[in-house]
Write an enzyme that holds these catalytic residues in place. Structure first.
Site, PDB file in Angstrom:
ATOM      1  N   LYS A  22       0.791  -1.251   0.049  1.00 11.15           N
ATOM      2  CA  LYS A  22       0.215   0.111  -0.004  1.00 11.15           C
ATOM      3  C   LYS A  22       0.912   1.099   0.080  1.00 11.15           C
ATOM      4  CE  LYS A  22      -1.578   1.568   4.083  1.00 11.15           C
ATOM      5  NZ  LYS A  22      -1.102   3.022   4.210  1.00 11.15           N
ATOM      6  N   ASN A  23       1.872   1.159   0.815  1.00  8.93           N
ATOM      7  CA  ASN A  23       2.846   2.406   1.121  1.00  8.93           C
ATOM      8  C   ASN A  23       3.669   2.735  -0.137  1.00  8.93           C
ATOM      9  OD1 ASN A  23       1.155   3.046   3.198  1.00  8.93           O
ATOM     10  ND2 ASN A  23       2.741   2.728   4.746  1.00  8.93           N
ATOM     11  N   CYS A 116      -4.363  12.773  12.543  1.00 10.91           N
ATOM     12  CA  CYS A 116      -5.033  11.687  12.493  1.00 10.91           C
ATOM     13  C   CYS A 116      -5.013  10.950  14.158  1.00 10.91           C
ATOM     14  CB  CYS A 116      -4.900  10.652  11.548  1.00 10.91           C
ATOM     15  SG  CYS A 116      -3.236  10.059  11.773  1.00 10.91           S
ATOM     16  N   ARG A 121       1.144  14.948  12.622  1.00 11.49           N
ATOM     17  CA  ARG A 121       1.233  14.673  11.240  1.00 11.49           C
ATOM     18  C   ARG A 121       1.542  16.054  10.712  1.00 11.49           C
ATOM     19  NH1 ARG A 121      -0.862   9.174   9.549  1.00 11.49           N
ATOM     20  NH2 ARG A 121       0.995   9.122   8.343  1.00 11.49           N
ATOM     21  N   ASP A 307       4.629   0.872  12.079  1.00 11.28           N
ATOM     22  CA  ASP A 307       3.501   0.291  11.492  1.00 11.28           C
ATOM     23  C   ASP A 307       3.432  -1.127  11.933  1.00 11.28           C
ATOM     24  OD1 ASP A 307       3.618   2.034   8.407  1.00 11.28           O
ATOM     25  OD2 ASP A 307       3.086   2.539  10.071  1.00 11.28           O
ATOM     26  N   ARG A 399      -8.834  -0.316   4.752  1.00 10.12           N
ATOM     27  CA  ARG A 399      -7.783   0.768   4.229  1.00 10.12           C
ATOM     28  C   ARG A 399      -6.496   0.141   3.856  1.00 10.12           C
ATOM     29  NH1 ARG A 399      -6.568   6.038   7.222  1.00 10.12           N
ATOM     30  NH2 ARG A 399      -5.596   5.921   5.384  1.00 10.12           N
TER      31      ARG A 399
HETATM   32  C1  EPZ Z   1       4.586   6.978   6.114  1.00  7.20           C
HETATM   33  O1  EPZ Z   1       3.707   8.079   6.564  1.00  7.20           O
HETATM   34  C2  EPZ Z   1       3.560   5.869   6.119  1.00  7.20           C
HETATM   35  N1  EPZ Z   1       2.554   6.121   5.174  1.00  7.20           N
HETATM   36  C3  EPZ Z   1       2.932   5.555   7.385  1.00  7.20           C
HETATM   37  O2  EPZ Z   1       2.112   4.243   7.326  1.00  7.20           O
HETATM   38  C4  EPZ Z   1       4.103   5.333   8.313  1.00  7.20           C
HETATM   39  O3  EPZ Z   1       3.888   5.126   9.750  1.00  7.20           O
HETATM   40  C5  EPZ Z   1       5.050   6.280   8.350  1.00  7.20           C
HETATM   41  O4  EPZ Z   1       5.606   6.771   6.977  1.00  7.20           O
HETATM   42  C6  EPZ Z   1       6.527   6.213   9.033  1.00  7.20           C
HETATM   43  O5  EPZ Z   1       7.145   5.005   8.688  1.00  7.20           O
HETATM   44  C7  EPZ Z   1       2.571   6.039   3.947  1.00  7.20           C
HETATM   45  O6  EPZ Z   1       3.576   5.678   3.436  1.00  7.20           O
HETATM   46  C8  EPZ Z   1       1.228   6.200   3.050  1.00  7.20           C
HETATM   47  P1  EPZ Z   1       6.579  10.361   7.989  1.00  7.20           P
HETATM   48  P2  EPZ Z   1       4.477   9.605   6.560  1.00  7.20           P
HETATM   49  O7  EPZ Z   1       6.736  11.678   7.322  1.00  7.20           O
HETATM   50  O8  EPZ Z   1       5.257   9.649   5.503  1.00  7.20           O
HETATM   51  C9  EPZ Z   1       7.154  13.395  11.539  1.00  7.20           C
HETATM   52  C10 EPZ Z   1       0.238   3.178   7.652  1.00  7.20           C
HETATM   53  O9  EPZ Z   1      -0.191   2.427   8.615  1.00  7.20           O
HETATM   54  N2  EPZ Z   1       7.341  14.322  10.483  1.00  7.20           N
HETATM   55  O10 EPZ Z   1       7.821   9.253   7.787  1.00  7.20           O
HETATM   56  O11 EPZ Z   1       3.227  10.389   6.637  1.00  7.20           O
HETATM   57  C11 EPZ Z   1       5.872  12.699  11.724  1.00  7.20           C
HETATM   58  O12 EPZ Z   1       4.959  13.445  12.598  1.00  7.20           O
HETATM   59  C12 EPZ Z   1       0.676   4.475   7.793  1.00  7.20           C
HETATM   60  O13 EPZ Z   1       0.671   2.425   6.616  1.00  7.20           O
HETATM   61  C13 EPZ Z   1       7.493  15.724  10.595  1.00  7.20           C
HETATM   62  O14 EPZ Z   1       7.596  15.965  11.686  1.00  7.20           O
HETATM   63  O15 EPZ Z   1       5.227   9.464   7.921  1.00  7.20           O
HETATM   64  C14 EPZ Z   1       6.691  11.543  12.291  1.00  7.20           C
HETATM   65  O16 EPZ Z   1       6.669  11.465  13.629  1.00  7.20           O
HETATM   66  C15 EPZ Z   1       0.438   5.070   9.048  1.00  7.20           C
HETATM   67  N3  EPZ Z   1       7.509  16.737   9.486  1.00  7.20           N
HETATM   68  C16 EPZ Z   1       7.686  11.167  11.611  1.00  7.20           C
HETATM   69  O17 EPZ Z   1       7.867  12.388  11.039  1.00  7.20           O
HETATM   70  C17 EPZ Z   1       6.990  16.468   8.363  1.00  7.20           C
HETATM   71  O18 EPZ Z   1       6.991  17.117   7.307  1.00  7.20           O
HETATM   72  C18 EPZ Z   1       7.771  10.259  10.610  1.00  7.20           C
HETATM   73  O19 EPZ Z   1       6.677  10.486   9.564  1.00  7.20           O
HETATM   74  C19 EPZ Z   1       6.824  14.886   8.055  1.00  7.20           C
HETATM   75  C20 EPZ Z   1       6.799  14.024   9.035  1.00  7.20           C
END
Ligand code: EPZ
Length: 420
Positions: A22-23, A116, A121, A307, A399
Site C-alpha cells: 500500500k505505501n 489523525c 502529522r 507500522d 484501508r
Molecule cells: C508513512 O507516513 C507511512 N504512510 C506511514 O504508514 C508510516 O507510519 C510512516 O511513513 C512512518 O514509517 C505512507 O507511506 C502512505 P513520516 P508519513 O513523514 O510519510 C514526522 C500505515 O499505517 N514528520 O515518515 O506521513 C511525523 O510526524 C501508515 O500504513 C514531521 O515532523 O510519515 C512522524 O513523527 C501510518 N514533519 C515522523 O516524522 C514532516 O513534514 C515520520 O513521519 C513530516 C513528518
C-alpha cells in the site's frame, strides 16, 4: 458500518499470499501525474486507500482503469493542479500529489492533510524541501498554494525531530526530477517503498541514485515518459501474517515476501525465540513453545517499523515476561492499548512507552478499531483470545489489508461480518 466477529482459539494453518505494498503504490500512483503518457502499474492491492488515490487522479484529469491488480493511468482531455479538501482529507498520503503537480504545472493547490489518531502529522519537511527547490508557498483557507516559475536543483537536509520522513522524501524527490540541475537529499527516508518509487521514476526516465540510503541524488531531466512497474510486496502485511501464525500457535506458509525488508522484525522475533525458515520468496512460520518477552523501540527504516508496533504489542500481551514498547515515530500511537486491556491484557502506558506484562490468554470482547494498524492488532488479539471478539469500525482495516477476511478464512479462522 460493519463489524468483524472473530471466534478465537483456532490455530491458523495453510498458505497466504501477501499483496502489493500500500505505501508503495500510493506515491507511485501520484508519480503518474509527472507524465501525459500512459503508465501500467501491476500488483496493485484493492484497498480503500488505493481507490481514494485513484479518485484523486481522476479529479486531476487522469483516465484511470483498475482491474485484477492492474492500474492503467492515461491522460484525459484536461488536467487540473487542484487537489480538493474532500478527497485529500480522506487520506493523508494524498498529500504526495503536491510534488508531481508542482513539477508538471509549476503550480499546485493541495489541501493540507488533517492529523489523525496516531499523531499531529505535520508537513513542515515537505514544505522545507519544495521551498529549497525554489517554490513560493502560501497557506490559504486550509490549502497549500505552491508556485515556481522554475525549480532549481539544490542540497536539502530533510531530517526532522523524529528522523527522516517517508512522504516528504517522496514529495521532494518528485519535485526535483524535472528541476534544473542536481538535487541532493540528505537524511532521506530509506524505506523500501521510497526505493520502489525511485525505481519507478527511473523507469519513467528520471536520473535518481542512492535510493534506499540516507543520501539520494536526483539529476533533473526535461520530461518523463510512461512506464510499467510491479509494486513490491507489502512488508507490513507480511509481518502481520507472521504474528498471526505465532499468536495462534499455527503453521503458515507466507508467500510473496521480500525477506530483506523484514530485518528488524526477524531479528526481534529471533530474540524472542522464534526461528523463521525462508524458502525463496516464502516464509514458513510454525508457532511452538511460548516466546520470551522482548523490548521494542520503533525507528525509521531499517529500524523496527512503527507500522508493526501495535501488532507486536498483541503478541507481547500473551508472552511470558515484561516487554517495554517505545514509540519514537508517533509517541501517541497507543490507541490499541485500551482496547487490548478490555480483552484482559496488562498494559500500562507511560508517555512514549507501553509496559506490557504478558498474560496466559486474552478474552474475547467487543472492541473498537481506531486506525489501520490498531485494527490489525485487534484482529490478531481476537484470533488468540478465548471466546468471541467483535471489532467495530473495521473500515480502518479495509484501508490497508486486501481481502483480509477471505485470507483469514483460507487459513481456517472463524471470522464473519455483522452489521453494527
Ligand atoms: C508513512 O507516513 C507511512 N504512510 C506511514 O504508514 C508510516 O507510519 C510512516 O511513513 C512512518 O514509517 C505512507 O507511506 C502512505 P513520516 P508519513 O513523514 O510519510 C514526522 C500505515 O499505517 N514528520 O515518515 O506521513 C511525523 O510526524 C501508515 O500504513 C514531521 O515532523 O510519515 C512522524 O513523527 C501510518 N514533519 C515522523 O516524522 C514532516 O513534514 C515520520 O513521519 C513530516 C513528518
Amino acid at each position: 458500518m460493519d463489524k468483524l466477529i472473530i471466534q478465537g482459539g483456532i490455530r491458523l494453518k495453510g498458505e497466504v499470499k501477501v499483496s502489493g505494498a500500500k505505501n508503495s503504490v500510493l506515491p507511485i500512483l501520484a508519480a503518474t501525474l509527472l507524465t501525459d503518457e500512459t503508465c501500467l502499474i501491476k500488483d496493485v492491492p484493492h484497498l480503500r486507500d488505493t481507490n481514494s488515490m485513484l479518485k484523486i487522479l481522476r479529479s486531476l484529469g487522469k483516465i484511470v482503469e483498475f482491474d485484477k491488480g492492474r492500474v492503467i493511468v492515461a491522460a484525459g482531455k484536461k488536467s487540473s493542479y487542484i487537489a480538493d479538501y474532500k478527497l485529500v482529507s480522506t487520506m493523508r498520503a494524498s498529500f504526495c500529489v503536491l510534488g508531481p503537480l508542482l513539477s508538471r504545472f509549476k503550480q499546485a493547490k493541495v489541501s493540507l492533510p488533517g492529523g489523525c489518531v496516531i499523531g499531529v502529522r505535520p508537513v513542515d519537511l515537505h514544505l522545507k524541501g519544495i521551498k529549497a527547490l525554489g517554490a513560493d508557498i502560501q497557506i490559504d483557507s486550509g490549502y497549500i498554494l505552491a508556485k515556481a516559475a522554475k525549480l532549481k536543483g539544490t542540497h536539502i537536509y530533510l531530517g526532522g525531530a523524529f528522523g527522516s520522513s517517508v512522504l516528504a522524501t517522496d514529495n521532494v524527490m518528485m519535485s526535483a526530477v524535472l528541476a534544473q540541475g542536481k538535487t541532493v537529499i540528505e537524511s532521506a527516508a530509506c524505506e523500501p517503498e521510497v526505493e520502489d518509487l525511485a525505481n519507478f521514476l527511473n523507469k519513467m526516465g528520471a536520473k535518481i541514485t542512492g535510493q534506499g540510503s540516507p543520501t539520494i541524488e536526483i539529476e533533473g531531466v526535461k520530461s518523463l515518459r510512461g512506464a510499467t512497474h510491479s509494486v513490491i510486496p507489502d512488508r507490513i502485511e507480511a509481518a502481520t501474517w507472521i504474528i498471526a501464525a505465532l499468536i495462534t500457535n499455527g503453521d503458515v506458509l507466507i508467500k510473496n515476501v521480500n525477506y530483506r525488508h523484514l530485518g528488524a522484525l526477524i531479528d526481534k522475533l529471533g530474540e524472542a525465540g522464534v526461528k523463521i525458515s525462508q524458502k525463496g520468496d516464502s516464509l514458513h512460520i510454525k508457532g511452538h513453545k511460548r516466546l520470551k518477552a522482548v523490548n521494542i523501540t520503533t525507528l525509521p527504516y531499517p529500524g523496527f517499523p512503527t507500522d508493526m508496533q501495535a501488532q507486536m504489542m498483541a503478541l507481547m500481551s500473551v508472552t511470558d515476561g515484561i516487554s517495554v514498547i517505545t514509540e519514537k515515530i508517533y509517541p501517541d500511537r497507543f490507541m490499541h492499548v485500551a482496547e487490548l486491556n478490555r480483552m484482559g491484557a496488562h498494559i500500562q502506558r507511560e508517555g512514549p512507552h507501553a509496559i506490557v506484562e504478558g498474560i496466559k490468554r486474552l478474552s474475547g470482547a467487543p472492541v473498537m478499531a481506531s486506525d489501520l494498524r490498531a485494527s490489525a492488532c485487534l484482529v490478531l488479539a481476537g484470533l488468540a483470545a478465548s471466546g468471541k471478539t467483535a471489532i467495530s469500525r473495521i473500515y480502518h482495516l479495509e484501508r490497508g489489508y486486501e481481502n483480509i477476511e477471505s485470507k483469514l478464512k483460507d487459513l481456517g479462522a472463524k471470522v464473519w461480518r455483522e452489521k453494527e
